[in-house]
Write a protein that holds these residues in place. Structure first.
Motif, PDB file in Angstrom:
ATOM      1  N   VAL A  26       0.831  -1.206   0.000  1.00 13.67           N
ATOM      2  CA  VAL A  26       0.000   0.000   0.000  1.00 13.67           C
ATOM      3  C   VAL A  26       0.866   1.257   0.000  1.00 13.67           C
ATOM      4  O   VAL A  26       0.622   2.201  -0.756  1.00 13.67           O
ATOM      5  CB  VAL A  26      -0.957   0.023   1.217  1.00 13.67           C
ATOM      6  N   ARG A  27       1.906   1.258   0.831  1.00 11.80           N
ATOM      7  CA  ARG A  27       2.796   2.419   0.868  1.00 11.80           C
ATOM      8  C   ARG A  27       3.398   2.680  -0.514  1.00 11.80           C
ATOM      9  O   ARG A  27       3.509   3.826  -0.956  1.00 11.80           O
ATOM     10  CB  ARG A  27       3.947   2.185   1.856  1.00 11.80           C
ATOM     11  N   TYR A  28       3.794   1.595  -1.162  1.00 11.17           N
ATOM     12  CA  TYR A  28       4.428   1.767  -2.464  1.00 11.17           C
ATOM     13  C   TYR A  28       3.425   2.238  -3.519  1.00 11.17           C
ATOM     14  O   TYR A  28       3.729   3.125  -4.311  1.00 11.17           O
ATOM     15  CB  TYR A  28       5.117   0.467  -2.918  1.00 11.17           C
ATOM     16  N   LEU A  29       2.233   1.667  -3.511  1.00 10.37           N
ATOM     17  CA  LEU A  29       1.213   2.092  -4.476  1.00 10.37           C
ATOM     18  C   LEU A  29       0.898   3.573  -4.300  1.00 10.37           C
ATOM     19  O   LEU A  29       0.672   4.300  -5.266  1.00 10.37           O
ATOM     20  CB  LEU A  29      -0.055   1.248  -4.317  1.00 10.37           C
ATOM     21  N   ARG A  30       0.910   4.019  -3.054  1.00  6.34           N
ATOM     22  CA  ARG A  30       0.643   5.452  -2.792  1.00  6.34           C
ATOM     23  C   ARG A  30       1.799   6.302  -3.290  1.00  6.34           C
ATOM     24  O   ARG A  30       1.601   7.398  -3.794  1.00  6.34           O
ATOM     25  CB  ARG A  30       0.390   5.686  -1.304  1.00  6.34           C
ATOM     26  N   LEU A  31       3.003   5.776  -3.140  1.00  5.36           N
ATOM     27  CA  LEU A  31       4.177   6.481  -3.667  1.00  5.36           C
ATOM     28  C   LEU A  31       4.046   6.675  -5.173  1.00  5.36           C
ATOM     29  O   LEU A  31       4.480   7.679  -5.723  1.00  5.36           O
ATOM     30  CB  LEU A  31       5.453   5.692  -3.345  1.00  5.36           C
ATOM     31  N   LEU A  32       3.449   5.672  -5.834  1.00  5.29           N
ATOM     32  CA  LEU A  32       3.251   5.769  -7.281  1.00  5.29           C
ATOM     33  C   LEU A  32       2.077   6.672  -7.628  1.00  5.29           C
ATOM     34  O   LEU A  32       1.612   6.697  -8.767  1.00  5.29           O
ATOM     35  CB  LEU A  32       3.015   4.376  -7.883  1.00  5.29           C
ATOM     36  N   ASN A  33       1.591   7.384  -6.588  1.00  2.29           N
ATOM     37  CA  ASN A  33       0.515   8.365  -6.756  1.00  2.29           C
ATOM     38  C   ASN A  33      -0.859   7.791  -7.009  1.00  2.29           C
ATOM     39  O   ASN A  33      -1.737   8.483  -7.510  1.00  2.29           O
ATOM     40  CB  ASN A  33       0.847   9.366  -7.871  1.00  2.29           C
ATOM     41  N   TYR A  34      -1.038   6.524  -6.683  1.00  7.96           N
ATOM     42  CA  TYR A  34      -2.385   5.971  -6.763  1.00  7.96           C
ATOM     43  C   TYR A  34      -3.163   6.388  -5.524  1.00  7.96           C
ATOM     44  O   TYR A  34      -2.604   6.460  -4.430  1.00  7.96           O
ATOM     45  CB  TYR A  34      -2.355   4.444  -6.823  1.00  7.96           C
ATOM     46  N   GLU A  35      -4.418   6.640  -5.733  1.00  4.31           N
ATOM     47  CA  GLU A  35      -5.309   6.893  -4.604  1.00  4.31           C
ATOM     48  C   GLU A  35      -5.843   5.513  -4.183  1.00  4.31           C
ATOM     49  O   GLU A  35      -6.656   4.923  -4.878  1.00  4.31           O
ATOM     50  CB  GLU A  35      -6.447   7.797  -5.065  1.00  4.31           C
ATOM     51  N   VAL A  36      -5.307   5.005  -3.069  1.00  2.00           N
ATOM     52  CA  VAL A  36      -5.613   3.625  -2.684  1.00  2.00           C
ATOM     53  C   VAL A  36      -6.699   3.580  -1.609  1.00  2.00           C
ATOM     54  O   VAL A  36      -6.629   4.316  -0.631  1.00  2.00           O
ATOM     55  CB  VAL A  36      -4.352   2.921  -2.136  1.00  2.00           C
ATOM     56  N   THR A  37      -7.684   2.731  -1.824  1.00  2.00           N
ATOM     57  CA  THR A  37      -8.621   2.418  -0.748  1.00  2.00           C
ATOM     58  C   THR A  37      -8.279   1.016  -0.268  1.00  2.00           C
ATOM     59  O   THR A  37      -8.436   0.044  -1.003  1.00  2.00           O
ATOM     60  CB  THR A  37     -10.082   2.442  -1.239  1.00  2.00           C
ATOM     61  N   TYR A  38      -7.761   0.964   0.942  1.00  2.00           N
ATOM     62  CA  TYR A  38      -7.264  -0.301   1.478  1.00  2.00           C
ATOM     63  C   TYR A  38      -8.238  -0.816   2.536  1.00  2.00           C
ATOM     64  O   TYR A  38      -8.448  -0.184   3.556  1.00  2.00           O
ATOM     65  CB  TYR A  38      -5.871  -0.070   2.061  1.00  2.00           C
ATOM     66  N   VAL A  39      -8.803  -1.972   2.255  1.00  2.00           N
ATOM     67  CA  VAL A  39      -9.744  -2.597   3.186  1.00  2.00           C
ATOM     68  C   VAL A  39      -9.112  -3.863   3.753  1.00  2.00           C
ATOM     69  O   VAL A  39      -8.623  -4.707   3.007  1.00  2.00           O
ATOM     70  CB  VAL A  39     -11.069  -2.981   2.479  1.00  2.00           C
ATOM     71  N   ARG A  40      -9.074  -3.945   5.062  1.00  2.00           N
ATOM     72  CA  ARG A  40      -8.599  -5.183   5.696  1.00  2.00           C
ATOM     73  C   ARG A  40      -9.632  -5.581   6.755  1.00  2.00           C
ATOM     74  O   ARG A  40      -9.859  -4.849   7.711  1.00  2.00           O
ATOM     75  CB  ARG A  40      -7.236  -4.973   6.338  1.00  2.00           C
ATOM     76  N   ASN A  41     -10.249  -6.715   6.546  1.00  2.00           N
ATOM     77  CA  ASN A  41     -11.393  -7.062   7.390  1.00  2.00           C
ATOM     78  C   ASN A  41     -10.978  -7.728   8.699  1.00  2.00           C
ATOM     79  O   ASN A  41      -9.836  -8.132   8.882  1.00  2.00           O
ATOM     80  CB  ASN A  41     -12.323  -8.006   6.633  1.00  2.00           C
TER      81      ASN A  41
END
Length: 463
Positions: A51-66
């Motif tokens: 997730v940290r890396y995807l955000r670095l790539l400027n993606y707007e991430v919605t991270y769901v962990r149940n």
RNA sequence: GGCUGGGUGGCAGAGUGGCCAUGCUGCGGAUUGCAAAUCCGUCUACCUCGGUUCGACUCCGGGCCCAGCCUCCA
């Protein structure tokens, strides 16, 4: 270009999000009836870095962990403890959050709980019933009729006829076919239950994830992750449920991390060969655990051993030692050079954190070489080192604090005492009384304090 | 029986058609009052047998071995 190994296609694929610039990602979290062990820590840390890396790539991430807070194991454990199951799960949810915080795992954007999602679960089962994918057995339980879902087995690559039913777990007599799985389970006396069209009961193990993922992220999302052991049956069944409901491909990229092993055997609760995070934290720092996890590729098996954690400890101490005394605040760290290029290249290659760490060491090495010469260049590289390391969630502490702290941190009195002894030793050295100087050093060494004589000064750190 | 991953130096662990991973440890040297830290150097590495190639640890095929899954698991 980011490439991800997709368990569904069993190949590395270029990542393309459904919606430009946005990523919707779901990871199977804990079933909360016990403390997290190192295997859980691996999932948490691995997807945290993703997730940290995807955000670095400027993606707007919605991270769901149940959180799965109702299932058979929870009920059994609550019964054993003579405790309300909600009290049990609350306790372990709190413990899990503490472990996450210790491990520097950032919280997910949404953390849904099965017990809060009953309406969604029930409506999903109703839909499966309406679409003709379920049946009610003579014991009242509602089952998924696996034969109805043509693509069953597409994730795990299994054919129903090749499976040996009951190989390890006994087949429930109420099922039409051994591969069917329960969607809604009738409550026995004194079991927690929810009202439903099929009577009082609770959801089966897989349905909660289908319900929560579609509820939070929609019928289709980009990434679904979890441990390798969830691939079958859990994720296979999730696909069967969700896609039978929506008629659409639910997930584009499936990511599964490898196991943590102990003596070449999988660490698991059922085998009892597990080490809980809090147990390990008594002997090692959280950052050392994190490094240990990230130093191998997420899909490889990871052997848990004190040797490996010791190696992680030394490696981290070396990097902190390099950063010690270097001011990094003058630079923002976002430096474009051959290091950052190769770091990104490694991470783009299916999140190769081990490769990325090796780049951090090359920078460390370069800083050490420069440190006597070009100070500002060393500072700039140190800022870069810290910045790149932040993507892995390591090396963010103050080096001084890190090197003098640790598992058995000293109190202020002890550090005062150390400073006093060091001062005495400095005086002894000035008067060339090396016997006394060495004696003082031996006293400190015995306490696990390592001295370093720098030009005109002596600094210390814990072993 | 079917399905997944893997087999790299003392250990851990990346990667690549020809050259260097990286870390930990060991050894030699520089530095140091001696150390520590650091630097320089160093240790017969790619499971096996075939094939492709000028060249294979890397690509292809056959073995062998290890771990996991086949409805509890992260």
């Amino acid at each position: 270009m980011l490439e991800i190994y997709n368990s569904l296609t069993k190949s590395k694929e270029e990542f393309k999000p459904i919606e430009e610039g946005k990523i919707r990602m779901y990871v199977c979290g804990m079933t909360v009836y016990d403390y997290c062990h190192i295997g859980h820590a691996r999932v948490l840390v691995v997807f945290d870095v993703i997730v940290r890396y995807l955000r670095l790539l400027n993606y707007e991430v919605t991270y769901v962990r149940n959180i799965t807070d109702i299932d058979d194991k929870i009920i059994v454990r609550a019964l054993e403890n003579k405790e309300d199951f909600m009290l049990l799960t609350e306790r372990f949810i709190k413990a899990m959050h503490e472990d996450c915080e210790a491990l520097n795992v950032l919280p997910p954007d949404i953390e849904p709980r099965a017990t809060d999602s009953m309406a969604d679960i029930i409506s999903m089962i109703s839909k499966l019933e309406k679409n003709g994918y379920s049946y009610t057995a003579n014991n009242g339980d509602v089952y998924y009729d696996v034969k109805k879902f043509k693509e069953y087995g597409k994730l795990s690559g299994r054919k129903l006829e090749d499976q040996i039913a009951g190989k390890r777990v006994e087949v429930d007599a109420a099922k039409k076919n051994p591969e069917d799985f329960v969607l809604w389970k009738m409550a026995k006396v004194d079991e927690p239950s929810w009202d439903s069209p099929w009577g009082k009961g609770r959801p089966g193990w897989h349905i909660e994830c289908s319900a929560m993922s579609t509820q939070c992220l929609g019928d289709q999302f980009d990434i679904h992750g979890g441990g390798m052991d969830l691939k079958f049956p859990h994720h296979e069944n999730e696909i069967a449920q969700t896609e039978a409901c929506t008629g659409k491909t639910s997930v584009n990229y499936w990511i599964h991390n490898g196991f943590v092993q102990v003596d070449e055997t999988k660490m698991s609760k059922s085998l009892g060969n597990f080490f809980t995070v809090r147990e390990v934290l008594k002997n090692y720092r959280a950052e050392e655990i994190r490094y240990f996890i990230l130093n191998s590729h997420y899909r490889s098996p990871l052997n848990y051993s004190s040797d490996n954690l010791d190696a992680a400890k030394s490696a981290l101490a070396n990097m902190y030692n390099t950063l010690r005394g270097i001011k990094t605040d003058k630079f923002d760290g976002i430096l474009k050079n051959r290091y950052s290029e190769r770091f990104v290249k490694a991470m783009n290659d299916d999140f190769n954190t081990a490769g990325a760490i090796s780049i951090l060491f090359e920078i460390t090495h370069e800083i050490n070489r420069l440190n006597s010469g070009s100070k500002s260049e060393a500072q700039e590289l140190a800022a870069q080192l810290k910045y790149l390391a932040s993507i892995l969630g390591i090396l963010q502490e103050d080096p001084e604090v890190y090197l003098q702290g640790g598992v058995n941190a000293l109190d202020g009195l002890e550090t005062k005492e150390i400073d006093k002894l060091i001062q005495q030793r400095i005086e002894a050295r000035i008067s060339k009384d090396f016997k006394e100087a060495d004696r003082i050093r031996d006293v400190l060494t015995a306490k696990g304090i390592v001295l370093e004589d720098k030009a005109g000064d002596t600094i210390w750190r814990k072993e």
